[in-house]
Design a protein around this motif. Sequence first.
Motif, PDB file in Angstrom:
ATOM      1  N   LYS A  73       0.812  -1.299   0.001  1.00 50.06           N
ATOM      2  CA  LYS A  73      -0.046  -0.029  -0.047  1.00 50.06           C
ATOM      3  C   LYS A  73       0.812   1.244   0.046  1.00 50.06           C
ATOM      4  CE  LYS A  73      -2.145   1.371   3.803  1.00 50.06           C
ATOM      5  NZ  LYS A  73      -3.160   1.390   5.179  1.00 50.06           N
ATOM      6  N   ASN A  74       0.644   2.243  -0.842  1.00 52.14           N
ATOM      7  CA  ASN A  74       1.136   3.657  -0.879  1.00 52.14           C
ATOM      8  C   ASN A  74       2.603   3.634  -1.027  1.00 52.14           C
ATOM      9  OD1 ASN A  74      -1.647   4.164  -0.359  1.00 52.14           O
ATOM     10  ND2 ASN A  74      -1.645   4.462   1.971  1.00 52.14           N
ATOM     11  N   GLU A  75       3.314   3.899   0.235  1.00 47.64           N
ATOM     12  CA  GLU A  75       4.760   3.919  -0.114  1.00 47.64           C
ATOM     13  C   GLU A  75       5.267   2.458   0.204  1.00 47.64           C
ATOM     14  OE1 GLU A  75       2.906   5.406   2.383  1.00 47.64           O
ATOM     15  OE2 GLU A  75       3.476   4.455   4.463  1.00 47.64           O
ATOM     16  N   ILE A  76       4.646   1.607   0.099  1.00 47.64           N
ATOM     17  CA  ILE A  76       5.271   0.267   0.326  1.00 47.64           C
ATOM     18  C   ILE A  76       5.399  -0.365  -1.238  1.00 47.64           C
ATOM     19  CG2 ILE A  76       5.043  -2.179   0.720  1.00 47.64           C
ATOM     20  CD1 ILE A  76       3.520  -1.404   3.383  1.00 47.64           C
ATOM     21  N   VAL A  77       6.577  -0.489  -1.506  1.00 49.30           N
ATOM     22  CA  VAL A  77       6.864  -0.920  -3.110  1.00 49.30           C
ATOM     23  C   VAL A  77       6.574  -2.504  -3.386  1.00 49.30           C
ATOM     24  CG1 VAL A  77       8.985  -1.225  -4.637  1.00 49.30           C
ATOM     25  CG2 VAL A  77       8.930   0.705  -3.019  1.00 49.30           C
ATOM     26  N   CYS A  78       6.964  -3.226  -2.762  1.00 47.29           N
ATOM     27  CA  CYS A  78       6.415  -4.757  -2.774  1.00 47.29           C
ATOM     28  C   CYS A  78       6.571  -5.557  -1.370  1.00 47.29           C
ATOM     29  CB  CYS A  78       7.321  -5.331  -3.965  1.00 47.29           C
ATOM     30  SG  CYS A  78       9.133  -5.312  -3.564  1.00 47.29           S
ATOM     31  N   HIS A  79       6.259  -6.841  -1.737  1.00 43.84           N
ATOM     32  CA  HIS A  79       6.235  -7.790  -0.405  1.00 43.84           C
ATOM     33  C   HIS A  79       5.726  -7.223   0.798  1.00 43.84           C
ATOM     34  CE1 HIS A  79      10.014  -9.072  -3.004  1.00 43.84           C
ATOM     35  NE2 HIS A  79       9.001  -9.226  -3.542  1.00 43.84           N
ATOM     36  N   GLY A  80       4.459  -6.298   0.751  1.00 42.35           N
ATOM     37  CA  GLY A  80       3.887  -5.983   1.965  1.00 42.35           C
ATOM     38  C   GLY A  80       3.275  -7.521   2.469  1.00 42.35           C
ATOM     39  N   ILE A  81       2.937  -7.428   4.005  1.00 42.67           N
ATOM     40  CA  ILE A  81       2.435  -8.842   4.398  1.00 42.67           C
ATOM     41  C   ILE A  81       1.050  -8.301   4.788  1.00 42.67           C
ATOM     42  CG2 ILE A  81       2.707 -10.177   6.303  1.00 42.67           C
ATOM     43  CD1 ILE A  81       5.892  -9.679   6.498  1.00 42.67           C
ATOM     44  N   PRO A  82       0.196  -9.036   4.742  1.00 46.10           N
ATOM     45  CA  PRO A  82      -1.444  -8.892   4.776  1.00 46.10           C
ATOM     46  C   PRO A  82      -1.214  -8.647   6.312  1.00 46.10           C
ATOM     47  CG  PRO A  82      -1.189 -10.009   3.186  1.00 46.10           C
ATOM     48  CD  PRO A  82       0.196 -10.026   3.389  1.00 46.10           C
ATOM     49  N   SER A  83      -2.139  -7.936   6.778  1.00 44.59           N
ATOM     50  CA  SER A  83      -2.263  -7.697   8.304  1.00 44.59           C
ATOM     51  C   SER A  83      -3.785  -7.151   8.912  1.00 44.59           C
ATOM     52  CB  SER A  83      -1.366  -6.798   8.875  1.00 44.59           C
ATOM     53  OG  SER A  83      -1.658  -6.048  10.276  1.00 44.59           O
ATOM     54  N   LYS A  84      -4.333  -7.691   9.803  1.00 42.80           N
ATOM     55  CA  LYS A  84      -5.616  -7.264  10.379  1.00 42.80           C
ATOM     56  C   LYS A  84      -5.476  -5.717  10.713  1.00 42.80           C
ATOM     57  CE  LYS A  84      -8.036  -8.650  14.325  1.00 42.80           C
ATOM     58  NZ  LYS A  84      -8.042  -9.720  15.574  1.00 42.80           N
ATOM     59  N   LYS A  85      -4.381  -5.276  11.004  1.00 41.00           N
ATOM     60  CA  LYS A  85      -4.254  -3.607  11.538  1.00 41.00           C
ATOM     61  C   LYS A  85      -4.190  -2.975  10.100  1.00 41.00           C
ATOM     62  CE  LYS A  85      -1.276  -4.824  14.831  1.00 41.00           C
ATOM     63  NZ  LYS A  85       0.350  -4.602  15.434  1.00 41.00           N
ATOM     64  N   ASP A  86      -4.030  -3.395   9.097  1.00 38.78           N
ATOM     65  CA  ASP A  86      -3.867  -2.774   7.893  1.00 38.78           C
ATOM     66  C   ASP A  86      -5.080  -2.563   7.014  1.00 38.78           C
ATOM     67  OD1 ASP A  86      -2.798  -1.604   5.593  1.00 38.78           O
ATOM     68  OD2 ASP A  86      -1.817  -3.291   4.597  1.00 38.78           O
ATOM     69  N   ILE A  87      -5.830  -1.466   7.558  1.00 40.92           N
ATOM     70  CA  ILE A  87      -7.240  -1.232   6.841  1.00 40.92           C
ATOM     71  C   ILE A  87      -7.257  -0.403   5.647  1.00 40.92           C
ATOM     72  CG2 ILE A  87      -9.645  -0.651   7.475  1.00 40.92           C
ATOM     73  CD1 ILE A  87      -8.727  -1.872  10.501  1.00 40.92           C
ATOM     74  N   LEU A  88      -7.922  -0.714   4.659  1.00 42.85           N
ATOM     75  CA  LEU A  88      -7.895   0.161   3.641  1.00 42.85           C
ATOM     76  C   LEU A  88      -8.700   1.448   3.708  1.00 42.85           C
ATOM     77  CD1 LEU A  88      -7.737  -2.242   0.517  1.00 42.85           C
ATOM     78  CD2 LEU A  88      -5.845  -1.498   1.707  1.00 42.85           C
ATOM     79  N   LYS A  89      -8.242   2.697   3.208  1.00 45.19           N
ATOM     80  CA  LYS A  89      -9.395   3.941   3.569  1.00 45.19           C
ATOM     81  C   LYS A  89      -9.103   4.605   2.061  1.00 45.19           C
ATOM     82  CE  LYS A  89      -6.111   7.058   5.534  1.00 45.19           C
ATOM     83  NZ  LYS A  89      -4.764   6.517   5.361  1.00 45.19           N
ATOM     84  N   SER A  90     -10.101   5.477   2.079  1.00 46.18           N
ATOM     85  CA  SER A  90     -10.503   6.195   0.715  1.00 46.18           C
ATOM     86  C   SER A  90      -8.892   7.155   0.583  1.00 46.18           C
ATOM     87  CB  SER A  90     -11.526   7.133   0.905  1.00 46.18           C
ATOM     88  OG  SER A  90     -11.659   7.995  -0.315  1.00 46.18           O
ATOM     89  N   GLY A  91      -8.654   7.172  -0.522  1.00 51.45           N
ATOM     90  CA  GLY A  91      -7.350   7.622  -1.086  1.00 51.45           C
ATOM     91  C   GLY A  91      -6.001   6.596  -1.120  1.00 51.45           C
TER      92      GLY A  91
END
Length: 260
Positions: free
Chosen positions: A77-95
């Motif tokens: 997401k966003n400033e993450i280039v690649c290999h981000g680990i899915p997480s319960k705390k990582d909630i998508l929001k508008s923008g």
Amino acid sequence: MLQKLIMINIKSGREIELMRESCALAAKTLEYIAPFVKPDVSTLELNDLCHQFIVKNKAYPSPLNYHGFPKSICTSKNEIVCHGIPSKKDILKSGDIVNVDITTFLNGFHGDTSQMFLIGEVDPKIKKLVEVTYQCLLLGIKTVRPGSKLGEIGAAIEECAHKNNYSIVEDYCGHGIGREFHEEPQVLHYDTKSSGPTLRPGMVFTIEPMINLGQKYTQLLKDKWTVLTRDRSWSAQFEHTILVTETGFEVLTLRSGEII
Ligand code: MF3
Ligand code: CO
Ligand code: CO
């Protein structure tokens, strides 16, 4: 001129048939998850849905336990280039913008593809970054034909990204793919036209440019997986698995309605 000796697998007709199926499932997984990629969903929920979908289709999610990766897909997401680990705390929001990267292992072969999703209202400058990144992937793909140099892919991507004043991540690249997740050759997303091996029918590799709004430099988080931009500028990526055919290319991970 001295050339590095690398062995690039040429897939047989039967192997290509099997790869088509794995790649088609990876593409179908992206189509399946698309309606869930919305504000208020966590990336862990997306992971779990994709995991179930892949397993129901008699395949295995290649990232899971790959060199210790803890989840079944990558969500960056966003400033993450690649290999981000899915997480319960990582909630998508508008923008937000998020890359969902799916790799399936079916029939003994891997298929690898990713796309960006725009969440709600996205800043036009960021939207343009995402659109240009997809354009970069298409321009790279369109250079692929027997007899061309691998370097033509990177050269085409480089021209498009730099024309728009974006930078190209150099620390990660595309890759050959087949019975192994990552095979030879390395597919650079910046290059000179005349460099690298000559393409031959039956070669299969990914093209997956990571394009940044700011500088090209990356940083690895302490979790040893998450790659982010060093300057925290936002980054976009799209990925397809490509077969070199007798006449040009075939996008093995094409989604329905996607025209290349
Ligand atoms: N799918 C990624 C690629 O395009 C690799 C992810 S490796 C993982 O090459 F371990 F992070 F899943
Ligand atoms: Co890949
Ligand atoms: Co991938």
